[in-house]
Scaffold this active site. Structure first.
Site, mmCIF file in Angstrom:
data_model
loop_
_atom_site.group_PDB
_atom_site.id
_atom_site.type_symbol
_atom_site.label_atom_id
_atom_site.label_comp_id
_atom_site.label_asym_id
_atom_site.label_seq_id
_atom_site.Cartn_x
_atom_site.Cartn_y
_atom_site.Cartn_z
ATOM 1 N N THR A 1 0.842 -1.207 0.000
ATOM 2 C CA THR A 1 0.000 0.000 0.000
ATOM 3 C C THR A 1 0.872 1.250 0.000
ATOM 4 O O THR A 1 0.601 2.224 -0.718
ATOM 5 C CB THR A 1 -0.924 -0.017 1.235
ATOM 6 O OG1 THR A 1 -1.711 -1.208 1.165
ATOM 7 C CG2 THR A 1 -1.835 1.182 1.277
ATOM 8 N N LYS B 1 -17.230 3.595 5.351
ATOM 9 C CA LYS B 1 -16.986 3.450 6.792
ATOM 10 C C LYS B 1 -17.296 4.772 7.493
ATOM 11 O O LYS B 1 -16.795 5.822 7.070
ATOM 12 C CB LYS B 1 -15.513 3.058 7.019
ATOM 13 C CG LYS B 1 -15.084 3.070 8.479
ATOM 14 C CD LYS B 1 -13.620 2.708 8.679
ATOM 15 C CE LYS B 1 -13.213 2.955 10.130
ATOM 16 N NZ LYS B 1 -11.777 2.774 10.374
ATOM 17 N N ILE C 1 -2.497 4.028 7.188
ATOM 18 C CA ILE C 1 -2.608 4.481 5.793
ATOM 19 C C ILE C 1 -2.646 6.012 5.772
ATOM 20 O O ILE C 1 -2.083 6.649 4.887
ATOM 21 C CB ILE C 1 -3.823 3.818 5.105
ATOM 22 C CG1 ILE C 1 -3.530 2.312 4.970
ATOM 23 C CG2 ILE C 1 -4.113 4.442 3.741
ATOM 24 C CD1 ILE C 1 -4.694 1.454 4.555
ATOM 25 N N GLU D 1 -6.921 -2.626 5.942
ATOM 26 C CA GLU D 1 -8.062 -2.510 5.038
ATOM 27 C C GLU D 1 -9.107 -1.524 5.538
ATOM 28 O O GLU D 1 -10.150 -1.368 4.933
ATOM 29 C CB GLU D 1 -8.679 -3.903 4.848
ATOM 30 C CG GLU D 1 -7.620 -4.920 4.423
ATOM 31 C CD GLU D 1 -8.151 -6.173 3.756
ATOM 32 O OE1 GLU D 1 -9.142 -6.704 4.266
ATOM 33 O OE2 GLU D 1 -7.573 -6.585 2.725
ATOM 34 N N GLU E 1 -7.002 2.372 15.477
ATOM 35 C CA GLU E 1 -7.785 3.489 14.935
ATOM 36 C C GLU E 1 -7.520 3.671 13.440
ATOM 37 O O GLU E 1 -7.734 4.758 12.892
ATOM 38 C CB GLU E 1 -7.494 4.778 15.712
ATOM 39 C CG GLU E 1 -8.226 4.869 17.045
ATOM 40 C CD GLU E 1 -9.716 5.253 16.913
ATOM 41 O OE1 GLU E 1 -10.167 5.543 15.797
ATOM 42 O OE2 GLU E 1 -10.413 5.226 17.949
ATOM 43 N N SER F 1 8.877 -7.233 -5.126
ATOM 44 C CA SER F 1 9.143 -8.647 -5.338
ATOM 45 C C SER F 1 7.884 -9.461 -5.055
ATOM 46 O O SER F 1 7.397 -9.493 -3.915
ATOM 47 C CB SER F 1 10.271 -9.074 -4.385
ATOM 48 O OG SER F 1 10.265 -10.466 -4.261
HETATM 49 P P1 FAD Z 1 4.195 -4.184 2.955
HETATM 50 O O1 FAD Z 1 2.777 -4.407 2.616
HETATM 51 O O2 FAD Z 1 4.871 -5.205 3.798
HETATM 52 O O3 FAD Z 1 4.975 -4.031 1.593
HETATM 53 C C1 FAD Z 1 6.365 -4.163 1.516
HETATM 54 C C2 FAD Z 1 6.771 -4.244 0.071
HETATM 55 O O4 FAD Z 1 8.199 -4.298 -0.002
HETATM 56 C C3 FAD Z 1 6.257 -5.479 -0.654
HETATM 57 O O5 FAD Z 1 5.882 -5.142 -1.974
HETATM 58 C C4 FAD Z 1 7.469 -6.391 -0.688
HETATM 59 O O6 FAD Z 1 7.450 -7.287 -1.767
HETATM 60 C C5 FAD Z 1 8.569 -5.342 -0.851
HETATM 61 N N1 FAD Z 1 9.890 -5.840 -0.458
HETATM 62 C C6 FAD Z 1 10.337 -6.153 0.781
HETATM 63 N N2 FAD Z 1 11.612 -6.604 0.702
HETATM 64 C C7 FAD Z 1 11.964 -6.556 -0.593
HETATM 65 C C8 FAD Z 1 13.151 -6.907 -1.314
HETATM 66 N N3 FAD Z 1 14.213 -7.424 -0.716
HETATM 67 N N4 FAD Z 1 13.148 -6.724 -2.642
HETATM 68 C C9 FAD Z 1 12.052 -6.216 -3.301
HETATM 69 N N5 FAD Z 1 10.926 -5.887 -2.674
HETATM 70 C C10 FAD Z 1 10.882 -6.063 -1.338
HETATM 71 N N6 FAD Z 1 -3.356 0.280 8.457
HETATM 72 C C11 FAD Z 1 -4.501 0.968 8.305
HETATM 73 O O7 FAD Z 1 -4.470 2.128 7.895
HETATM 74 N N7 FAD Z 1 -5.691 0.377 8.618
HETATM 75 C C12 FAD Z 1 -5.778 -0.855 9.141
HETATM 76 O O8 FAD Z 1 -6.876 -1.349 9.372
HETATM 77 C C13 FAD Z 1 -4.575 -1.561 9.388
HETATM 78 N N8 FAD Z 1 -4.584 -2.796 9.952
HETATM 79 C C14 FAD Z 1 -3.385 -3.432 10.187
HETATM 80 C C15 FAD Z 1 -3.374 -4.646 10.884
HETATM 81 C C16 FAD Z 1 -2.151 -5.254 11.188
HETATM 82 C C17 FAD Z 1 -2.143 -6.519 11.969
HETATM 83 C C18 FAD Z 1 -0.951 -4.682 10.744
HETATM 84 C C19 FAD Z 1 0.366 -5.355 11.031
HETATM 85 C C20 FAD Z 1 -0.957 -3.502 10.037
HETATM 86 C C21 FAD Z 1 -2.160 -2.857 9.785
HETATM 87 N N9 FAD Z 1 -2.192 -1.628 9.141
HETATM 88 C C22 FAD Z 1 -3.360 -0.945 8.987
HETATM 89 C C23 FAD Z 1 -0.973 -1.077 8.567
HETATM 90 C C24 FAD Z 1 -0.984 -1.341 7.063
HETATM 91 O O9 FAD Z 1 -1.104 -2.720 6.831
HETATM 92 C C25 FAD Z 1 0.296 -0.815 6.415
HETATM 93 O O10 FAD Z 1 0.515 0.509 6.812
HETATM 94 C C26 FAD Z 1 0.167 -0.845 4.919
HETATM 95 O O11 FAD Z 1 -0.260 -2.096 4.469
HETATM 96 C C27 FAD Z 1 1.479 -0.491 4.271
HETATM 97 O O12 FAD Z 1 2.394 -1.538 4.336
HETATM 98 P P2 FAD Z 1 3.753 -1.364 3.554
HETATM 99 O O13 FAD Z 1 3.452 -1.077 2.121
HETATM 100 O O14 FAD Z 1 4.584 -0.396 4.294
HETATM 101 O O15 FAD Z 1 4.458 -2.783 3.706
#
Ligand code: FAD
Length: 493
Positions: A15, A78, A340, A49, A336, A39
């Site tokens: 995200t 929501k 995002i 979500e 809360e 990746s």
């Molecule tokens: P990730 O989704 O982990 O993405 C990481 C990316 O980096 C992936 O594409 C992966 O492939 C890539 N990557 C990693 N290492 C490498 C590598 N070596 N080479 C190439 N690519 C790599 N937020 C909300 O706003 N509302 C919610 O309801 C909510 N619920 C949540 C519930 C839980 C239990 C958790 C843990 C989090 C929640 N969050 C929520 C937070 C939300 O999930 C994240 O803020 C959001 O999904 C963003 O994640 P991200 O993109 O930072 O990381």
């Protein structure tokens, strides 16, 4: 003089990565060359979500069509979060996105409500909030002049896909590959390039670390450091699973407090997202998984997944020529739905402070100061839910109830308890929410503002009665959430 920043490399395509790519390509695409590497083998965290209303404005800024977005992501509307058993077993309230009642120049609506309550003429505090009443009635419609504050629930993996299409359409380039090394410039320690498994090097002027909890650039390469907040927010694990829908989607998230944990339910069009957030020092993984499975409404669509996290924040969100966005920048509780929002804030703050030429320490410091303030205030608001509870039934809740909290939060709680006032500091995110949650958790102020007594009983009754009937009239005009959603989607292009 260095040349202006031109080549931006985003590491990670969850995200965070795709929101960054969408904003950069759409808003500054003419000036920038935006590349995102992700990746498929590693995948994303797969949760996240539920959102808050600021996402609606982010989408509007980018020109994202709401119907197309809801259709592509199986999204729903929501209006708030229903907190069940948080104050005490069997005691529920709904934290809604709207404003409750009407403030006056001297004090907030809660002061009028408190006197009316003492007189026995007031309903529940939430009766005076349109969003709260709409949520409870499972209703939704768009109202003129943003008359109903709302956010979305959506499928996280579909959202990333939707934003990928959007970003590529606006000129961003996606590279599939695993980052095996982060290469630093020997002279100043800035990031020079990302080396992929294939041997390819992705060079850039600026890097956005969206690699999630791995934090490959900001931590593994730049050693920025992490400040843990787990003494205030002790949950460190979640078990998550998706289930089939068994009822029409309600326009709110459910947060159900359990013995040493809490459970979320996020209703989408095609399924429900579920998870149990718990503290591993109070509950084992097996027991958490069992507890979640015992409390699901529909059939599981996959096996439950375990996710570990540490609440806290990266010591600097912007370090050298690297910005952490998303889970790489830190993580508060999902309680809360603020992660995002924080992603969006870091992206927009970066665009506002975008370096015209070389990166200046002044803009980096200002960025980090603003980001720290924002995250600390949200942290306080989340801790409030754990701290202000009447629950004493388990060791976990006894710990939360009696734990010391940050001074900034302690001051807010004392102020409300003693005077009924809540003051907004700077442009902190939550405003009316403080009153809603403090009252919902059972914190009743000792007194109200003396100005309220200058109203006669009849005047006060009329004042709060008018607000209530105006809320009643608006709720009556709204449609059933599911019916309205179907109508909106039928018009989706
Ligand atoms: P990730 O989704 O982990 O993405 C990481 C990316 O980096 C992936 O594409 C992966 O492939 C890539 N990557 C990693 N290492 C490498 C590598 N070596 N080479 C190439 N690519 C790599 N937020 C909300 O706003 N509302 C919610 O309801 C909510 N619920 C949540 C519930 C839980 C239990 C958790 C843990 C989090 C929640 N969050 C929520 C937070 C939300 O999930 C994240 O803020 C959001 O999904 C963003 O994640 P991200 O993109 O930072 O990381």
């Amino acid at each position: 003089m260095q040349k202006p920043l031109k080549k931006i490399v985003i590491a990670g395509g969850g995200t965070a990565g795709w929101m960054a790519a969408a904003a950069l390509s759409r808003l500054m695409g003419k000036e920038l060359d935006v590349t995102l590497v992700e990746s498929e083998q590693i995948g994303t965290v797969g949760v996240g979500e539920a959102t808050i209303p600021t996402l609606v404005f982010f989408h509007r800024l980018l020109g994202i069509d709401e119907k197309a977005f809801l259709s592509a992501t199986q999204g729903t509307y929501k209006l708030g979060i229903r907190f069940e058993n948080w104050r005490d077993l069997g005691k529920d309230y709904l934290h809604a996105f709207g404003v409750t009642g009407k403030d006056c120049w001297a004090c907030g609506f809660q002061h009028f409500w408190m006197r009316a309550r003492d007189m026995g003429i007031a309903g529940d505090f939430g009766d005076y909030c349109l969003e709260r009443r709409a949520a409870e009635s499972e209703k939704f419609s768009h109202l003129p002049n943003n008359g109903l504050n709302y956010a979305y629930h959506f499928d996280a993996s579909l959202y990333a896909k939707f934003l990928r299409n959007f970003s590529e359409h606006h000129g961003a380039t996606r590279v599939e590959g695993k980052i095996s090394q982060v290469l630093l410039r020997p002279d100043d320690g800035h990031v020079r390039a990302l080396k992929l498994d294939s041997g390819r090097e992705l060079e850039g002027d600026f890097f956005i670390d969206c690699t999630g909890m791995r934090a490959l650039l900001i931590e593994k390469a730049l050693h920025t450091g992490y400040e843990s907040w787990s003494h205030w927010l002790p949950c460190d694990s979640a078990v998550a699973v998706q289930t089939a829908s068994v009822a029409p989607p309600v326009p709110y998230t459910r947060s159900i407090a359990r013995e040493s944990a809490w459970q979320w339910r996020i209703p989408l069009q095609h399924r429900v997202g579920n998870g149990l957030v718990y503290a591993s020092s109070y509950q084992s993984d097996d027991s958490a998984s069992e507890q979640l499975q015992e409390n699901l409404a529909g059939n599981m669509l996959a096996d439950p997944r375990l996710i570990r996290f540490q609440t806290g924040r990266r010591r600097k969100q912007w370090n050298k020529n690297c910005l952490a966005v998303g889970l790489s920048s830190g993580f508060l509780e999902p309680l809360e739905s603020t992660s995002i929002h924080l992603i969006q804030q870091n992206i927009m703050r970066f665009l506002r402070l975008f370096p015209a030429r070389e990166i200046s320490p002044v803009e980096v410091d200002e960025f980090n100061r603003q980001a720290d303030f924002e995250m600390e205030r949200i942290r306080d608001f989340i801790i409030l839910h754990y701290k202000v509870t009447e629950r004493e039934d388990t060791e976990f809740w006894r710990y939360c109830r009696h734990m010391p909290v940050p001074d900034t939060l302690a001051t807010k709680i004392d102020m409300f308890r003693e005077t009924g006032h809540v003051y907004r500091e700077g442009n902190e995110l939550f405003v009316d929410s403080w009153q809603q949650v403090m009252l919902g958790q059972g914190l009743m102020p000792k007194r109200y503002h003396p100005l309220v007594d200058s109203m006669s009983e009849k005047e006060l009754e009329e004042f709060i009665g008018q607000i209530k009937s105006s809320v009643d009239t608006s709720v009556a005009r709204l449609k059933n959430h599911e019916v309205y959603l179907r109508e909106i989607l039928a018009g989706a292009g």
